[in-house]
Design an enzyme around this catalytic site. Structure first.
Site, PDB file in Angstrom:
ATOM      1  N   ASN A 176       0.852  -1.187   0.000  1.00  0.00           N
ATOM      2  CA  ASN A 176       0.000   0.000   0.000  1.00  0.00           C
ATOM      3  C   ASN A 176       0.885   1.233   0.000  1.00  0.00           C
ATOM      4  OD1 ASN A 176      -2.665   1.453   0.407  1.00  0.00           O
ATOM      5  ND2 ASN A 176      -1.490   2.198   2.158  1.00  0.00           N
ATOM      6  N   TYR A 180       0.179  10.336   4.110  1.00  0.00           N
ATOM      7  CA  TYR A 180      -0.226  10.636   5.476  1.00  0.00           C
ATOM      8  C   TYR A 180       0.741  11.662   6.064  1.00  0.00           C
ATOM      9  CZ  TYR A 180      -1.851   5.881   4.456  1.00  0.00           C
ATOM     10  OH  TYR A 180      -2.383   4.765   3.852  1.00  0.00           O
ATOM     11  N   ARG A 181       0.199  12.712   6.648  1.00  0.00           N
ATOM     12  CA  ARG A 181       1.084  13.734   7.204  1.00  0.00           C
ATOM     13  C   ARG A 181       1.911  13.135   8.340  1.00  0.00           C
ATOM     14  NH1 ARG A 181      -4.086  16.223   9.979  1.00  0.00           N
ATOM     15  NH2 ARG A 181      -3.668  15.786  12.179  1.00  0.00           N
ATOM     16  N   TRP A 194      -2.134   7.840  10.697  1.00  0.00           N
ATOM     17  CA  TRP A 194      -2.944   6.785  10.112  1.00  0.00           C
ATOM     18  C   TRP A 194      -4.360   6.884  10.663  1.00  0.00           C
ATOM     19  CZ3 TRP A 194       1.262   2.498  10.846  1.00  0.00           C
ATOM     20  CH2 TRP A 194       2.065   2.443   9.686  1.00  0.00           C
ATOM     21  N   ASP A 291      -5.725  22.576   8.859  1.00  0.00           N
ATOM     22  CA  ASP A 291      -6.237  21.634   7.868  1.00  0.00           C
ATOM     23  C   ASP A 291      -6.935  22.325   6.704  1.00  0.00           C
ATOM     24  OD1 ASP A 291      -6.584  19.030   6.913  1.00  0.00           O
ATOM     25  OD2 ASP A 291      -7.075  18.286   8.915  1.00  0.00           O
TER      26      ASP A 291
END
Length: 337
Positions: A176, A180-181, A194, A291
């Site tokens: 995979n 992701y930050r 995650w 964000d």
């Protein structure tokens, strides 16, 4: 012909008048974000008046240049995929989705060219790659050598915002790749954001169920050719390999090379690779983080990534993006998706 790597794409952007070099020293703590905001939103703060990609040649306290707003317009997304219009990519996808089960010999023969093209997209393993020109282990591992951004005043720290995070399903072995930050805690540890629904989190849960005190190998690539760099954000079906889909987008297979300290493979043309592991019994506070919504996401407990090895090109480009309220770079990445 696909871009060989990120810097070839940079040369294309510069040739097309889509890139601005910034030679003054600028601080990756807040200042680069402020400049990027003004440029990404354009002089009229409208999506059709955006500014260019930005190459900061002298980020403060780092010897490595920083690239941002790389995909911050429809035009640059089209250049990334080497098409005149993004709809051309959609049409290619529709063409393969429309393939029907052949009913007879003639139908099977007609399908052969498409099957041959599909076969050419599979990732290709190679013995070495440009991402290994410099190999750093032990005390030479230092994430703070890179110009990692702190974007917003109340952010919990500096965040890696454009990573390709590689894991394998501990049961099936399937790869995979996710975006992701990663909050940087110190020279060799970061958070791993995650979220519950992400495939990386699923790998974490499956591994922890089998061995709560163990760890899982993780590798992170930063800055590959444009189609590969974007592969980690694409909402493709869970059983489809992101690197195969990147090969589909670039019309050439992605060359993959085995890491130095684990069995994961990463794009051989990556600018920077972080190798290490995530402990299955260790959580740490991550956030806040400014964000997409224009609000800070709250603190939360997330797994910790331990970096054991860093490999990179001799003079790597650090690819990053600013996350925040649109319109800015992620608006156009989302539009392309």
């Amino acid at each position: 012909m696909a871009y060989r790597d990120l810097r070839e794409f940079v040369r294309k952007l510069e040739k097309e008048g889509e890139l601005q070099r910034i030679r003054a020293e600028v601080d990756p703590i807040l200042e680069i974000t402020e400049i990027t905001q003004r440029v990404a939103r354009g002089p009229n703060r409208k999506p059709n008046s955006v500014g260019p990609a930005l190459l900061f040649e002298k980020p403060k306290a780092s010897k490595f240049p920083l690239l941002v707003n790389t995909f911050g317009s429809v035009r640059r997304m089209e250049l990334a995929f080497e098409v005149g219009k993004l709809e051309e990519v959609a049409d290619r996808i529709r063409g393969f989705l429309a393939m029907e089960t052949p009913q007879g010999l003639f139908d099977k023969i007609k399908m052969l060219p498409k099957l041959a093209e599909l076969g050419s997209f599979f990732p290709k393993s190679v013995k070495d790659g440009d991402c290994k020109e410099v190999i750093r282990t032990g005390r030479d591992v230092n994430l703070l050598d890179f110009p990692i951004l702190k974007c917003w005043p109340q952010d919990g720290g500096r965040f890696i915002t454009f990573p390709l995070v590689f894991t394998r399903n501990p049961e099936s072995g399937k790869r995979n790749v996710g975006m992701y930050r990663m909050q940087v805690y110190d020279e060799n540890t970061t958070g791993m954001h995650w979220q519950t629904q992400k495939h990386g989190a699923e790998h974490f849960r499956r591994a922890r169920a089998a061995n709560p005190d163990g760890k899982i190998p993780v590798s992170v690539a930063i800055g590959a050719d444009p189609a590969t760099s974007l592969a980690g954000m694409l909402p493709i079906p869970p059983d489809l390999d992101e690197m195969m889909f990147a090969g589909f987008l670039r019309r050439e297979p992605v060359e993959m090379v085995k890491c130095e300290t684990n069995d994961l493979e990463v794009p051989a043309n990556a600018e920077i690779v972080l190798e290490g592991y995530v402990s299955l019994n260790e959580m740490r506070t991550e956030g806040p983080f400014g964000d997409h919504t224009g609000f800070y996401s709250l603190e939360g407990e997330y797994p910790v990534f331990h970096v054991e090895c860093i490999t990179h090109k001799k003079d790597p480009l650090y690819l990053t993006t600013v996350v925040g309220p649109p319109p800015q770079e992620d608006f156009y990445m989302g539009y392309a998706v």
